[in-house]
Scaffold this active site. Structure first.
Site, PDB file in Angstrom:
ATOM      1  N   GLY A 166      -6.926   4.734 -10.520  1.00  0.00           N
ATOM      2  CA  GLY A 166      -8.281   3.931 -10.575  1.00  0.00           C
ATOM      3  C   GLY A 166      -8.320   2.813  -9.660  1.00  0.00           C
TER       4      GLY A 166
ATOM      5  N   ASP B  73       1.435   3.857   2.778  1.00  0.00           N
ATOM      6  CA  ASP B  73       1.810   3.540   4.095  1.00  0.00           C
ATOM      7  C   ASP B  73       3.227   3.466   3.908  1.00  0.00           C
ATOM      8  OD1 ASP B  73      -0.724   3.274   5.129  1.00  0.00           O
ATOM      9  OD2 ASP B  73      -0.894   1.170   4.986  1.00  0.00           O
ATOM     10  N   THR B  74       4.027   2.757   3.029  1.00  0.00           N
ATOM     11  CA  THR B  74       5.359   1.976   2.899  1.00  0.00           C
ATOM     12  C   THR B  74       6.070   2.632   1.802  1.00  0.00           C
ATOM     13  OG1 THR B  74       4.796   0.049   1.902  1.00  0.00           O
ATOM     14  CG2 THR B  74       4.724   0.017   4.250  1.00  0.00           C
ATOM     15  N   ARG B  75       5.592   3.669   0.818  1.00  0.00           N
ATOM     16  CA  ARG B  75       6.035   3.727  -0.518  1.00  0.00           C
ATOM     17  C   ARG B  75       7.570   4.453   0.113  1.00  0.00           C
ATOM     18  NH1 ARG B  75       4.424   3.649  -5.489  1.00  0.00           N
ATOM     19  NH2 ARG B  75       2.358   4.040  -4.969  1.00  0.00           N
TER      20      ARG B  75
ATOM     21  N   ARG C  92       1.066  -1.270   0.088  1.00  0.00           N
ATOM     22  CA  ARG C  92       0.177  -0.174   0.005  1.00  0.00           C
ATOM     23  C   ARG C  92       0.787   1.199  -0.230  1.00  0.00           C
ATOM     24  NH1 ARG C  92      -5.108   1.978   1.399  1.00  0.00           N
ATOM     25  NH2 ARG C  92      -5.319   3.705   0.199  1.00  0.00           N
TER      26      ARG C  92
ATOM     27  N   GLU D 283      -4.847  -7.674  -6.384  1.00  0.00           N
ATOM     28  CA  GLU D 283      -3.587  -8.034  -6.625  1.00  0.00           C
ATOM     29  C   GLU D 283      -3.269  -9.262  -5.625  1.00  0.00           C
ATOM     30  OE1 GLU D 283      -0.437  -4.676  -7.557  1.00  0.00           O
ATOM     31  OE2 GLU D 283      -0.080  -5.498  -5.420  1.00  0.00           O
TER      32      GLU D 283
END
Length: 943
Positions: A138, A110-112, A107, A172
């Site tokens: 989207g 949260d963590t990029r 996500r 995913e």
């Protein structure tokens, strides 16, 4: 600062630790300075909008180029280096058919900008081609992402607090888990500041997110999303919590993936004959062993004696299923390394396999146990411990199921079955020898480089395979040894093998023998030389008399795969038997008179005829079928003061056609008997045992086919004697007072003693006798009253055609189970027959003088089988005065019975009633309609 490179970052949180995790500072040649603030006046600065991962990539690239320049200078000096080996040690991995080796699912919000960015950079540095979605547009998952999932080899799912709020992430994940189920792909979850139980059970933020999704999308689809979360929540991975260094986790993750992709297959023979069948058999016994979806921790033991193929099986299994595990480790030669290097060395080897780039500082075994548990308790591990021989090894390397993460498999190979049982293995598999077809194929691949024998070698090949008896190691060793040799060389080698085993095979097999204690070794040698294929109870009785503690010792030999107990018989593999006999031969190779055991006919003949015997000899086995004639003197035995076992016999197939007087003895012949426990002499040529015979420890006396007229002269005390067997001794005319000579006798077998006129009156007082067999003693006229034979279980008078009266039973014989009186001259049974309350079988067939049965026969409540077939004077069946519920078979065929009593309905349990050829039978009783258990009624030939 001249030639140094400088980089600056605004957000310095955990960046330094991430950079440190990528390279070991001890290996850096250049100095790296990273400034976390942009206001340093002497630095080159990147735009603040760039992700940290890009900066890390540039940093590592710069260092890598710098290091490579110096490494190139070093390589120029490495003259003669194996460049292929050098290139294979590179950390880069092969892409193979995959476009991506790692797929990151996360996500972004949260963590990029932190954990995922740093993890991506670390994977990039290690050479992994990694897919990640930089920006989501989207809610629908893109075709490019679906293709990336299809073309990725491994998935890292970073489950953060808001992961489930993104339908994109859940879609995913659903596709990823589907790929795992269908294609067996590797999925590692990273629980990033969330509890795995919340992911599994959709608690906390995950429950809220799914509840929101259910308002917008169909329930059926959200159930699939929940199933994917449950599945990923049950997998082994990493749980990142506050207070723990993320850098350490990133290093751990990258190392695990590196090991996963660089897992080395173990070398195994290319000709794995019969392996598929054995693995399928193992899977049937323990299907979870190769089930990639099972989350249970399971320990499996493979046991068998040396050379049977345990290690090969473990290697093949490791190669086949290793890719399913986060970590796979094969620890070979545990026994040898444990003794030569210690348990600490083995623990360090395992820890190196877990984290090869991290130094594992352990100073003792206890610290090693703690570190192994700490490193493996959350990881899905395949651990193979090969050739374990001590419980301490298992306790130091795989002490308990709780040491390992969900889905782990621990496979242990050993020669000691009891060791596996003691450690609480979940399943045991015995490695089995090859069948004849498999053995021929394996042998031929080694002897001829093809799967069948060459012309002129078929018979010789079969002889070798028969000699080896399915042992893979022996087939390979002898096949390689005989490769390219002539027919005459093969014949010569086969002749040699009959007497001297191949030393390479011997070394492998003897290793386990050397680990036995002295008493266990003595038991092994006695079985190898005398008792292979014999009844276990019989062997135990004799070895116990030798003070060998047989029950325990045979159990140990079974656990260590020296012997197998089948149908209560002890069996030893042919090569193990030959090994035992070779150990005896090596006691004094040039002088068999100093061997402890003699079992080769020509060697026994040589020792006896040349009077070479010494006090070293404890046992003699002489097969008369393989000799022409032998003359034995008292002097030949004179020095054998420690003789425990003496067996002189014929092959079973030649016993009926044996030559009389093949062994010549003088009338005053004697042999040492003070230490004798077992005397087995078929065809003994004298009329009685020697006058000087004294064997107070004798357990078994077997003198079948002998010339005995009486067992012994005078008084003889044999308190330990358990069994007397003198079958087919056709000159035997009397039996002495056994209650005095052998008060503890349990078996007296006199069948076929056709000259026996009477037995001593005291025989009816043998209160420990279990079996009395007088079958076919045709001249026996009477038998004394049975006074105290309370232990008797089997009494056989069948074929005693002169016996007219069954003895009176004065005492209780509730233990008698079987009474055989077939083909005797008995006219009636005494009413005391009702004392046989435990009788199960009563055989009276072909008693042609029997006219009636006493009504007391109805007291035989345990009787199951009553046979009166062919009793040609039996005109009636007695009234059944009491219920006989256990009687299942009543055989009246061939009798002149006219009618059955209506009381036959009391035989409630009758299953079979045979009235075949009862020619006087007029009708069937109405009471038969009440025989509700009757299944078979035979009335054919009732004219």
């Amino acid at each position: 600062m001249g030639n140094y490179n400088f980089f600056s970052l605004h957000d310095k949180s955990c960046f330094l630790s991430k950079a440190k995790s990528i390279y070991d500072p001890g290996h850096l040649i250049h100095v790296l300075l990273v400034f976390a603030t942009i206001d340093s006046p002497h630095v080159s600065c990147f735009a603040t909008c760039r992700p940290e991962s890009h900066v890390i990539e540039m940093i590592t690239s710069t260092i890598w180029k710098s290091l490579n320049r110096e490494l190139l200078q070093v390589e120029k000096k490495l003259v003669g280096m194996d460049l292929r080996r050098a290139s294979s040690s590179s950390t880069s991995t092969c892409i193979g058919p995959w476009e991506y080796e790692v797929f990151l699912s996360f996500r972004g919000q949260d963590t990029r900008q932190n954990f995922t960015d740093h993890l991506y950079a670390a994977l990039y540095q290690k050479g992994f081609r990694t897919f990640r979605v930089d920006y989501i547009r989207g809610e629908m998952i893109l075709p490019t992402t679906l293709r990336a999932i299809e073309m990725s080899r491994c998935f890292l799912v970073i489950l953060s607090k808001n992961y489930a709020h993104s339908k994109w992430c859940l879609d995913e994940l659903k596709e990823i888990m589907e790929s795992r189920r269908q294609m067996g792909k590797i999925v590692f979850p990273v629980f990033y500041h969330v509890n795995p139980s919340d992911v599994r059970n959709q608690g906390e933020s995950y429950g809220e997110a799914l509840a929101n999704h259910e308002r917008k999308i169909p329930l059926e689809y959200t159930q699939k999303l929940r199933a994917a979360l449950r599945e990923v929540g049950n997998l082994s991975g990493w749980h990142i919590q506050n207070g723990k260094s993320e850098a350490d986790f990133i290093e751990d993750i990258t190392c695990v993936i590196l090991m996963k992709f660089s897992q080395k297959l173990l070398q195994v023979d290319k000709n794995l004959i019969g392996m598929d069948y054995r693995l399928e058999e193992m899977e049937e016994i323990f299907p979870q062993i190769i089930d990639p979806l099972s989350n249970d921790v399971r320990m499996v033991g493979i046991y068998g004696f040396g050379g049977i193929g345990k290690t090969t099986m473990a290697k093949v299994l490791y190669n086949r299923i290793g890719a399913q595990f986060m970590i796979a480790s094969f620890i070979a030669n545990v026994r040898e390394d444990s003794k030569s290097r210690g348990l600490l060395y083995l623990q360090k080897q395992l820890l190196h396999d877990i984290l090869p780039r991290r130094k594992n500082f352990i100073r003792n075994v206890d610290e090693g146990v703690h570190m192994i548990k700490d490193r493996l308790c959350f990881k899905k591990v395949l651990l193979v411990l090969d050739d374990v021989d001590d419980l301490n090894q298992l306790e130091a390397l795989a002490g308990d199921h709780s040491w390992f993460g969900p889905g782990s498999r621990i496979i242990v190979t050993t020669r000691d079955k009891h060791l596996l049982e003691l450690h609480g293995m979940d399943a045991l598999y015995e490695a089995k020898k090859l069948d004849h077809k498999e053995a021929i194929e394996l042998f031929c691949w080694n002897a001829f480089k093809q799967n069948h024998p060459k012309e002129d070698y078929e018979t010789l090949s079969n002889s070798v395979v028969h000699y080896v008896n399915g042992l893979p190691l022996g087939l390979k060793i002898l096949g390689c040894f005989l490769y390219g040799k002539t027919v005459r060389q093969w014949e010569s080698e086969l002749q040699k093998l009959q007497r001297e085993p191949n030393q390479e095979i011997q070394r492998v097999l003897k290793r386990s023998y050397d680990e036995l204690d002295d008493t266990q070794q003595q038991i092994f040698l006695d079985i190898a030389c005398f008792f292979n294929g014999e009844e276990k109870d019989f062997v135990t009785r004799i070895l116990d008399a030798c003070n060998f503690y047989a029950e325990s010792g045979i159990g140990v030999l079974g656990d260590k795969c020296f012997v197998t107990i089948l149908d209560n018989k002890i069996w030893m593999h042919d090569l193990l038997q030959q090994m035992g006999r070779e150990i005896v031969r090596q006691e004094c190779p040039r002088d068999p008179g100093k061997w402890s055991r003699l079992c080769y006919p020509e060697v026994v003949n040589r020792v006896l005829t040349r009077k070479m015997g010494t006090k070293a000899i404890e046992g003699i086995l002489l097969n008369l079928s393989r000799l022409t004639r032998i003359h034995i003197t008292t002097e030949a035995f004179a020095m054998m003061k420690n003789l425990r076992l003496l067996k002189i016999h014929w092959d079973l197939e030649s016993a009926s056609t044996r030559e009389d007087n093949k062994v010549k003895l003088s009338k005053d012949f004697e042999f040492p008997s003070h230490e004798l426990r077992y005397l087995h002499w078929h065809g003994y040529p004298l009329e009685s045992l020697p006058l000087g015979f004294y064997a107070e420890d004798l357990v078994e006396l077997d003198m079948c086919y002998s010339s005995l007229k009486r067992l012994w002269e005078g008084d003889l005390l044999l308190e330990k004697l358990n069994t007397i067997r003198v079958s087919c001794s056709q000159h035997l005319i009397e039996i002495p007072d056994i209650t005095v000579s052998a008060p503890n006798l349990e078996k007296l077998i006199l069948d076929g003693c056709s000259s026996l006129l009477e037995v001593h009156p005291s025989i009816g007082k043998l209160n420990k006798l279990i079996l009395l067999n007088l079958k076919n003693c045709k001249k026996l006229i009477c038998f004394p009253s049975i006074i105290d034979m309370k232990a008797l279980e089997i009494l056989n008078f069948s074929g005693c055609s002169g016996l007219k009266k069954f003895p009176n039973i004065q005492g209780n014989m509730e233990n008698l189970l079987e009474l055989y009186l077939a083909s005797t001259a008995i006219e009636e049974l005494p009413s005391s027959i009702g004392h046989l309350t435990g009788l199960v079988l009563l055989d009276l067939k072909w008693c042609k003088n029997l006219k009636s049965l006493p009504t007391s026969i109805c007291k035989l409540k345990s009787l199951e089988n009553l046979s009166l077939s062919g009793c040609s004077q039996l005109e009636s069946f007695p009234e059944v005065t009491e219920n006989m519920d256990n009687l299942k078979e009543l055989l009246l065929d061939g009798t002149p019975i006219e009618v059955l009593p209506s009381s036959i309905e009391r035989l409630k349990g009758l299953v079979l009633l045979n009235l075949r050829k009862c020619k006087n039978l007029l009708s069937l009783s109405n009471g038969m309609c009440n025989l509700t258990s009757l299944e078979t009624l035979i009335v054919s030939g009732c004219s």
